[in-house]
Design a protein around this motif. Sequence first.
Motif, PDB file in Angstrom:
ATOM      1  N   LYS A   1       0.848  -1.186   0.000  1.00 51.76           N
ATOM      2  CA  LYS A   1       0.000   0.000   0.000  1.00 51.76           C
ATOM      3  C   LYS A   1       0.884   1.236   0.000  1.00 51.76           C
ATOM      4  O   LYS A   1       1.960   1.242   0.610  1.00 51.76           O
ATOM      5  CB  LYS A   1      -0.915   0.025   1.230  1.00 51.76           C
ATOM      6  CG  LYS A   1      -2.118  -0.891   1.143  1.00 51.76           C
ATOM      7  CD  LYS A   1      -3.045  -0.659   2.326  1.00 51.76           C
ATOM      8  CE  LYS A   1      -4.323  -1.475   2.214  1.00 51.76           C
ATOM      9  NZ  LYS A   1      -5.241  -1.200   3.355  1.00 51.76           N
ATOM     10  N   ASP A   2       0.419   2.280  -0.704  1.00 51.81           N
ATOM     11  CA  ASP A   2       1.177   3.526  -0.682  1.00 51.81           C
ATOM     12  C   ASP A   2       0.799   4.334   0.566  1.00 51.81           C
ATOM     13  O   ASP A   2       0.000   3.884   1.403  1.00 51.81           O
ATOM     14  CB  ASP A   2       0.963   4.327  -1.967  1.00 51.81           C
ATOM     15  CG  ASP A   2      -0.477   4.786  -2.156  1.00 51.81           C
ATOM     16  OD1 ASP A   2      -1.255   4.805  -1.171  1.00 51.81           O
ATOM     17  OD2 ASP A   2      -0.845   5.135  -3.290  1.00 51.81           O
ATOM     18  N   LYS A   3       1.370   5.514   0.694  1.00 46.10           N
ATOM     19  CA  LYS A   3       1.152   6.317   1.895  1.00 46.10           C
ATOM     20  C   LYS A   3      -0.293   6.765   2.055  1.00 46.10           C
ATOM     21  O   LYS A   3      -0.721   7.148   3.155  1.00 46.10           O
ATOM     22  CB  LYS A   3       2.079   7.536   1.876  1.00 46.10           C
ATOM     23  CG  LYS A   3       1.837   8.476   0.703  1.00 46.10           C
ATOM     24  CD  LYS A   3       2.834   9.631   0.719  1.00 46.10           C
ATOM     25  CE  LYS A   3       2.598  10.576  -0.453  1.00 46.10           C
ATOM     26  NZ  LYS A   3       3.587  11.697  -0.440  1.00 46.10           N
ATOM     27  N   ASN A   4      -1.062   6.702   0.959  1.00 42.92           N
ATOM     28  CA  ASN A   4      -2.473   7.077   1.022  1.00 42.92           C
ATOM     29  C   ASN A   4      -3.390   5.877   1.224  1.00 42.92           C
ATOM     30  O   ASN A   4      -4.619   6.015   1.215  1.00 42.92           O
ATOM     31  CB  ASN A   4      -2.879   7.821  -0.253  1.00 42.92           C
ATOM     32  CG  ASN A   4      -2.127   9.127  -0.418  1.00 42.92           C
ATOM     33  OD1 ASN A   4      -1.952   9.871   0.541  1.00 42.92           O
ATOM     34  ND2 ASN A   4      -1.668   9.399  -1.631  1.00 42.92           N
ATOM     35  N   GLY A   5      -2.786   4.700   1.382  1.00 42.49           N
ATOM     36  CA  GLY A   5      -3.571   3.495   1.608  1.00 42.49           C
ATOM     37  C   GLY A   5      -4.064   2.812   0.359  1.00 42.49           C
ATOM     38  O   GLY A   5      -4.868   1.873   0.429  1.00 42.49           O
ATOM     39  N   ASN A   6      -3.568   3.248  -0.814  1.00 42.85           N
ATOM     40  CA  ASN A   6      -3.961   2.613  -2.073  1.00 42.85           C
ATOM     41  C   ASN A   6      -3.124   1.364  -2.327  1.00 42.85           C
ATOM     42  O   ASN A   6      -1.921   1.351  -2.062  1.00 42.85           O
ATOM     43  CB  ASN A   6      -3.767   3.592  -3.233  1.00 42.85           C
ATOM     44  CG  ASN A   6      -4.603   4.841  -3.074  1.00 42.85           C
ATOM     45  OD1 ASN A   6      -5.793   4.768  -2.796  1.00 42.85           O
ATOM     46  ND2 ASN A   6      -3.973   5.997  -3.238  1.00 42.85           N
TER      47      ASN A   6
ATOM     48  N   GLU B   1      -9.844  -3.959  -2.242  1.00 41.55           N
ATOM     49  CA  GLU B   1     -10.391  -2.655  -1.856  1.00 41.55           C
ATOM     50  C   GLU B   1     -11.770  -2.806  -1.205  1.00 41.55           C
ATOM     51  O   GLU B   1     -12.070  -2.150  -0.190  1.00 41.55           O
ATOM     52  CB  GLU B   1     -10.473  -1.747  -3.081  1.00 41.55           C
ATOM     53  CG  GLU B   1      -9.105  -1.340  -3.622  1.00 41.55           C
ATOM     54  CD  GLU B   1      -9.184  -0.675  -4.986  1.00 41.55           C
ATOM     55  OE1 GLU B   1      -8.182  -0.068  -5.396  1.00 41.55           O
ATOM     56  OE2 GLU B   1     -10.252  -0.778  -5.643  1.00 41.55           O
TER      57      GLU B   1
ATOM     58  N   SER C   1     -11.234  -4.492   2.162  1.00 38.66           N
ATOM     59  CA  SER C   1     -10.181  -3.880   2.998  1.00 38.66           C
ATOM     60  C   SER C   1      -9.208  -4.936   3.529  1.00 38.66           C
ATOM     61  O   SER C   1      -8.879  -4.989   4.717  1.00 38.66           O
ATOM     62  CB  SER C   1     -10.809  -3.108   4.168  1.00 38.66           C
ATOM     63  OG  SER C   1     -11.614  -2.053   3.706  1.00 38.66           O
TER      64      SER C   1
END
Length: 203
Positions: A135-140, A178, A181
């Motif tokens: 996951k990236d820093k934005n949670g993607n 997604e 989660s």
Amino acid sequence: MKKNEFAILTIEDMNNRGFGVAHAEDGRVVFVQNAVTGETVNAKYIKIAKDYAVARVEKTLTPTDRRIPADCNAFPACGGCVYRHISYEEELKIKQQRVEDAVKRIGGIDIKANPIVSDRNTMGYRNKAQYPVAKDKNGNYIIGFYAPKTHRVIHAIDCPLAKRGFSDILYTLKSIFEELSISVYNEETGTGLIRHIYLRAND
């Protein structure tokens, strides 16, 4: 020669990791990221060792027709392949030379290998692939391959080397992750559910 210094280098060869090979003024071998045989480049030293150095191209001063536009947006950050920026003919020459060099180095025999027999297929030929998930820093969610010598995942769902259909499966799985989660594996804590996606085709 010092780290972060600049130098004008002539690229003499390429190695199996896709680095250009040059020599510094003091004779040390320099491995140059994103450089191609025949080019003259202005490069920045990013690693200095006793017997070699690593540099990164800042500007190509003299281009070569061996270079072609990369056909993948993830290249060269992604570590999934190393030769998408050179012509296929040049790639075959490099691989043939690798065989000859290995036989000479290991067996002590100086040979001229037969030309590589190729079906000329440069797209969609990998019938298996393992994709790390992060996951990236934005949670993607990020699905792709590790950047070279790191465990930083580069988004590369649409890898042009993978079998057709792999990207559709990956996008579907990403949507499921997604929706539900689903947690991704954390190497520091050893927790998380999804770490890799392994795909294989039998056609």
